[in-house]
Design a protein around this motif. Structure first.
Motif, short mmCIF file in Angstrom:
data_model
loop_
_atom_site.label_atom_id
_atom_site.label_comp_id
_atom_site.label_asym_id
_atom_site.label_seq_id
_atom_site.Cartn_x
_atom_site.Cartn_y
_atom_site.Cartn_z
N TYR A 117 0.83 -1.21 0.00
CA TYR A 117 0.00 0.00 0.00
C TYR A 117 0.87 1.26 0.00
O TYR A 117 0.57 2.24 -0.70
CB TYR A 117 -0.92 0.01 1.22
CG TYR A 117 -2.01 -1.03 1.21
CD1 TYR A 117 -2.50 -1.54 0.02
CD2 TYR A 117 -2.56 -1.50 2.40
CE1 TYR A 117 -3.51 -2.49 0.01
CE2 TYR A 117 -3.56 -2.45 2.41
CZ TYR A 117 -4.04 -2.94 1.21
OH TYR A 117 -5.02 -3.89 1.20
N ILE A 118 1.93 1.25 0.80
CA ILE A 118 2.80 2.41 0.89
C ILE A 118 3.48 2.70 -0.45
O ILE A 118 3.57 3.85 -0.89
CB ILE A 118 3.86 2.21 2.00
CG1 ILE A 118 3.18 2.23 3.38
CG2 ILE A 118 4.94 3.29 1.93
CD1 ILE A 118 4.10 1.84 4.53
N CYS A 119 3.96 1.66 -1.11
CA CYS A 119 4.64 1.84 -2.41
C CYS A 119 3.67 2.35 -3.47
O CYS A 119 4.07 3.09 -4.38
CB CYS A 119 5.26 0.52 -2.85
SG CYS A 119 6.67 0.00 -1.85
N ALA A 120 2.40 1.96 -3.37
CA ALA A 120 1.43 2.34 -4.39
C ALA A 120 0.80 3.71 -4.14
O ALA A 120 0.26 4.32 -5.07
CB ALA A 120 0.32 1.29 -4.47
N LEU A 121 0.90 4.20 -2.91
CA LEU A 121 0.24 5.46 -2.57
C LEU A 121 0.95 6.64 -3.23
O LEU A 121 2.16 6.79 -3.13
CB LEU A 121 0.22 5.65 -1.06
CG LEU A 121 -0.55 6.88 -0.53
CD1 LEU A 121 -2.02 6.80 -0.92
CD2 LEU A 121 -0.39 6.99 0.99
N GLN A 122 0.18 7.48 -3.92
CA GLN A 122 0.68 8.69 -4.56
C GLN A 122 -0.18 9.87 -4.13
O GLN A 122 -1.36 9.71 -3.83
CB GLN A 122 0.65 8.56 -6.09
CG GLN A 122 1.53 7.45 -6.63
CD GLN A 122 3.01 7.76 -6.49
OE1 GLN A 122 3.44 8.90 -6.71
NE2 GLN A 122 3.80 6.76 -6.14
N GLN A 123 0.41 11.06 -4.14
CA GLN A 123 -0.34 12.24 -3.72
C GLN A 123 -1.49 12.54 -4.67
O GLN A 123 -2.61 12.81 -4.23
CB GLN A 123 0.57 13.46 -3.63
CG GLN A 123 -0.18 14.71 -3.14
CD GLN A 123 0.67 15.96 -3.17
OE1 GLN A 123 1.80 15.96 -3.64
NE2 GLN A 123 0.14 17.06 -2.66
N ASN A 124 -1.23 12.53 -5.97
CA ASN A 124 -2.24 12.83 -6.99
C ASN A 124 -2.98 14.13 -6.65
O ASN A 124 -2.38 15.17 -6.54
CB ASN A 124 -3.19 11.64 -7.14
CG ASN A 124 -2.47 10.41 -7.66
OD1 ASN A 124 -1.52 10.52 -8.44
ND2 ASN A 124 -2.89 9.23 -7.24
N ASP A 125 -4.30 14.07 -6.44
CA ASP A 125 -5.09 15.29 -6.21
C ASP A 125 -5.21 15.65 -4.73
O ASP A 125 -5.90 16.62 -4.39
CB ASP A 125 -6.50 15.12 -6.80
CG ASP A 125 -6.48 14.98 -8.31
OD1 ASP A 125 -5.55 15.54 -8.93
OD2 ASP A 125 -7.37 14.32 -8.87
N MET A 126 -4.58 14.88 -3.84
CA MET A 126 -4.68 15.18 -2.42
C MET A 126 -3.82 16.40 -2.07
O MET A 126 -2.80 16.65 -2.70
CB MET A 126 -4.22 13.98 -1.58
CG MET A 126 -5.18 12.81 -1.57
SD MET A 126 -4.65 11.50 -0.41
CE MET A 126 -3.29 10.77 -1.34
N SER A 127 -4.26 17.13 -1.06
CA SER A 127 -3.42 18.21 -0.53
C SER A 127 -2.26 17.59 0.23
O SER A 127 -2.26 16.39 0.53
CB SER A 127 -4.23 19.12 0.40
OG SER A 127 -4.59 18.41 1.58
#
Length: 272
Positions: A117-127
């Motif tokens: 999950y950590i490796c796949a998590l990206q900021q994208n549209d999140m603040s």
């Protein structure tokens, strides 16, 4: 039915979603211990059955009240999908055993899942703040898979903080590439929470810059309009559109510059 808005029935802020059982159970267990009710879950405090006991009815009523309160606390701290599976159980112990059996994983399997999950998590549209909260949640769950010996080993803890910083910065949007490049070259490397404020400030700066760049003029400047169309001098008479009366011979139909009499007079003077 008891309202979920009753503060006395709100337990922990962590919500069990099926992926964070280790994290959720840790906080729920400590919450019930603080309320002196963990013994209901372990089965140490069971429902009175000896009707000859003094105040039997009051003891049963007190046990059922506490048991129902624990079930409500648990139900209010799980997702709706999980909560609807709990209505078939009568005791808090049965509810707890069901959730543990359903969601407990081996330590290595849980670690593998969280690392994925950590490796796949990206900021994208999140603040920045939203992304930091999401990543911190995964880091906290992963920490529960570590042994107590590792948590007191300072070189390991320092290495873990460095790894978290790299994971966090590399998952940011490209907007922050310049800043996170500078952070990674600092020595010693800072903790993640110490650079969040820098990233928040940079986020505000980038947003302000984008807002200014999106503003475009909708009407031409009044000064440009004046240069293109200079005002007419009100004291200067407007030119005549068509010939009306010659100023020399007073006849109509031509200008003074084309007056035949004036032109003839000029020829005569030249011949003389």
């Amino acid at each position: 039915m008891v309202s979920r808005k009753d503060n006395s029935l709100q337990s922990i802020s962590v919500q069990l979603d099926g992926k964070n059982y280790t994290y959720w159970s840790y906080f729920m267990k400590n919450f019930l211990r603080e309320k002196s009710m963990w013994s209901y879950v372990t089965g140490v405090r069971i429902k009175p059955t000896d009707e000859t006991t003094t105040n039997y009815a009051n003891l049963v009523d007190s046990w059922e009240t506490d048991n129902s309160k624990i079930i409500t606390w648990i139900n209010n701290s799980v997702t709706h999908f999980i909560g609807i599976q709990l209505d078939k159980y009568e005791t808090a112990k049965e509810v707890w055993v069901h959730l543990a059996r359903l969601y407990t994983q081996s330590n290595f399997a849980k670690q593998y899942q969280l690392e994925t999950y950590i490796c796949a998590l990206q900021q994208n549209d999140m603040s920045v703040q939203e992304f930091y909260s999401a990543m911190s949640n995964l880091w906290d769950q992963l920490a529960f898979t570590e042994s107590a010996e590792l948590r007191i080993f300072e070189p390991y803890m320092a290495r873990r903080e460095e790894q978290r910083l790299v994971q966090f910065l590399m998952a940011l949007r490209n907007d922050f590439e310049g800043l996170h490049g500078k952070i990674l070259h600092r020595s010693p490397l800072p903790y993640v929470d110490s650079v969040v404020n820098e990233l928040l400030a940079e986020e505000i700066r980038l947003k302000s810059k984008a807002d200014k760049g999106s503003v475009t003029p909708t009407t031409p400047s009044i000064f440009v309009a004046q240069r293109e169309s200079p005002p007419r001098n009100q004291n200067r008479p407007a030119p005549k559109v068509s010939p009306e009366e010659c100023d020399f011979c007073k006849e109509n139909g031509h200008w003074k510059a084309h007056c035949p009499r004036l032109l003839g007079k000029g020829k005569q003077q030249q011949q003389q």
